[in-house]
Design a protein around this motif. Structure first.
Motif, PDB file in Angstrom:
ATOM      1  N   VAL A  78       0.828  -1.206   0.000  1.00 22.81           N
ATOM      2  CA  VAL A  78       0.000   0.000   0.000  1.00 22.81           C
ATOM      3  C   VAL A  78       0.868   1.263   0.000  1.00 22.81           C
ATOM      4  CG1 VAL A  78      -1.682   1.312   1.374  1.00 22.81           C
ATOM      5  CG2 VAL A  78      -2.020  -1.115   0.980  1.00 22.81           C
ATOM      6  N   ASP A  82       1.780   3.613  -6.557  1.00 23.21           N
ATOM      7  CA  ASP A  82       1.259   3.057  -7.809  1.00 23.21           C
ATOM      8  C   ASP A  82       0.481   1.755  -7.610  1.00 23.21           C
ATOM      9  OD1 ASP A  82       2.361   5.124  -9.321  1.00 23.21           O
ATOM     10  OD2 ASP A  82       4.278   4.075  -9.518  1.00 23.21           O
ATOM     11  N   SER A  83       0.463   1.251  -6.379  1.00 24.06           N
ATOM     12  CA  SER A  83      -0.250  -0.012  -6.154  1.00 24.06           C
ATOM     13  C   SER A  83      -1.754   0.229  -6.223  1.00 24.06           C
ATOM     14  CB  SER A  83       0.133  -0.615  -4.801  1.00 24.06           C
ATOM     15  OG  SER A  83      -0.329   0.198  -3.743  1.00 24.06           O
ATOM     16  N   THR A  84      -2.463  -0.830  -6.578  1.00 21.23           N
ATOM     17  CA  THR A  84      -3.913  -0.731  -6.746  1.00 21.23           C
ATOM     18  C   THR A  84      -4.630  -1.602  -5.716  1.00 21.23           C
ATOM     19  OG1 THR A  84      -4.042  -2.606  -8.260  1.00 21.23           O
ATOM     20  CG2 THR A  84      -3.621  -0.418  -9.241  1.00 21.23           C
ATOM     21  N   LEU A  85      -5.911  -1.357  -5.601  1.00 16.63           N
ATOM     22  CA  LEU A  85      -6.728  -2.185  -4.718  1.00 16.63           C
ATOM     23  C   LEU A  85      -6.737  -3.627  -5.212  1.00 16.63           C
ATOM     24  CD1 LEU A  85      -8.595  -2.433  -2.289  1.00 16.63           C
ATOM     25  CD2 LEU A  85     -10.480  -1.682  -3.736  1.00 16.63           C
ATOM     26  N   GLU A  87      -4.318  -5.221  -6.633  1.00 23.78           N
ATOM     27  CA  GLU A  87      -3.063  -5.838  -6.185  1.00 23.78           C
ATOM     28  C   GLU A  87      -3.121  -6.170  -4.699  1.00 23.78           C
ATOM     29  OE1 GLU A  87       0.262  -3.861  -9.144  1.00 23.78           O
ATOM     30  OE2 GLU A  87      -0.571  -2.617  -7.528  1.00 23.78           O
ATOM     31  N   LYS A 130      -6.885   2.362   0.272  1.00 24.10           N
ATOM     32  CA  LYS A 130      -7.002   2.060  -1.163  1.00 24.10           C
ATOM     33  C   LYS A 130      -8.420   2.301  -1.671  1.00 24.10           C
ATOM     34  CE  LYS A 130      -2.895   1.202  -2.423  1.00 24.10           C
ATOM     35  NZ  LYS A 130      -2.201   2.186  -3.229  1.00 24.10           N
ATOM     36  N   ASP A 133      -9.269   6.091  -2.596  1.00 24.53           N
ATOM     37  CA  ASP A 133      -8.645   6.675  -3.787  1.00 24.53           C
ATOM     38  C   ASP A 133      -9.279   6.056  -5.027  1.00 24.53           C
ATOM     39  OD1 ASP A 133      -7.002   7.401  -5.927  1.00 24.53           O
ATOM     40  OD2 ASP A 133      -5.163   7.219  -4.748  1.00 24.53           O
ATOM     41  N   CYS A 136      -7.033   4.199  -7.404  1.00 23.02           N
ATOM     42  CA  CYS A 136      -6.549   2.902  -6.905  1.00 23.02           C
ATOM     43  C   CYS A 136      -7.661   1.866  -6.845  1.00 23.02           C
ATOM     44  CB  CYS A 136      -5.954   3.055  -5.509  1.00 23.02           C
ATOM     45  SG  CYS A 136      -4.440   3.999  -5.464  1.00 23.02           S
ATOM     46  N   ARG A 137      -8.876   2.342  -6.692  1.00 21.76           N
ATOM     47  CA  ARG A 137     -10.034   1.464  -6.519  1.00 21.76           C
ATOM     48  C   ARG A 137     -10.239   0.562  -7.736  1.00 21.76           C
ATOM     49  NH1 ARG A 137     -15.012   1.297  -3.699  1.00 21.76           N
ATOM     50  NH2 ARG A 137     -14.475   2.998  -2.340  1.00 21.76           N
TER      51      ARG A 137
END
Length: 185
Positions: A78, A82-85, A87, A130, A133, A136-137
């Protein structure tokens, strides 16, 4: 893990022993449940019971350490902007399938241990971060909450705990796809 005892290297081996014990605990709890004999964890890690009890004086201590290690991995993911939900959910799924028995404990209403309550709070915080945002969602529904995801993970954990090990991977994969379908728009 071989289950054979390593040569005693004294205090210099402490960090390696602790890591080996945590890895063995994940495997042992996954295969035998949370009531698995602690000496099995020590044997699987290739260390003596004394080493196990020096690092983790109680069953709860090793269970909480495994949870903490998992949460640290999630927090690191987290922390990457750049990480996403998706991931994050994938990582949670991987952890869940590796140690489904541990997720039985993640029921906030049942948590009388403040250490477990703290871990649950950290999990909620990273999910909420996450979810808050929109970028990111990703494909997760706008009305999905951390509580929804927590409930979905808990349901999957309960199902996997009742699934024979030989079927666990296929049941986990199918169930996860169904849960994601429900969370996506």
């Amino acid at each position: 893990m071989s289950g054979t005892r390593r040569a005693n290297k004294g205090p210099a081996a402490a960090a390696g022993n602790r890591a080996a014990l945590l890895a063995a605990a994940k495997v042992t709890f996954s295969e035998h449940g949370l009531d698995a004999p602690l000496n099995l964890i020590a044997r699987t890690a290739g260390v003596g019971q004394g080493s196990l009890y020096r690092h983790f004086p109680t069953r709860e201590a090793i269970i909480l350490a495994v949870f903490d290690e998992n949460i640290v991995q999630l927090e690191a993911l987290v922390a990457d902007a750049d990480s996403t939900l998706d991931e994050l959910l994938s990582k949670i799924f991987d952890q869940l399938t590796a140690a489904a028995g541990l997720f039985e404990l993640l029921q906030p209403a049942d948590s009388s241990d403040p250490r477990l309550t703290e871990i649950i709070g950290r999990l909620y915080a990273i999910l909420t971060e996450k979810l808050s945002d929109a970028a990111c969602r990703g494909s997760i529904r706008a009305d999905a909450t951390a509580e929804d995801i927590f409930l979905a993970v808990g349901m999957l954990g309960a199902l996997l705990n009742k699934t024979p090990e030989r079927h666990r991977d296929s049941v986990a994969e199918k169930s996860w796809k169904l849960l994601l379908r429900g969370l996506r728009h």
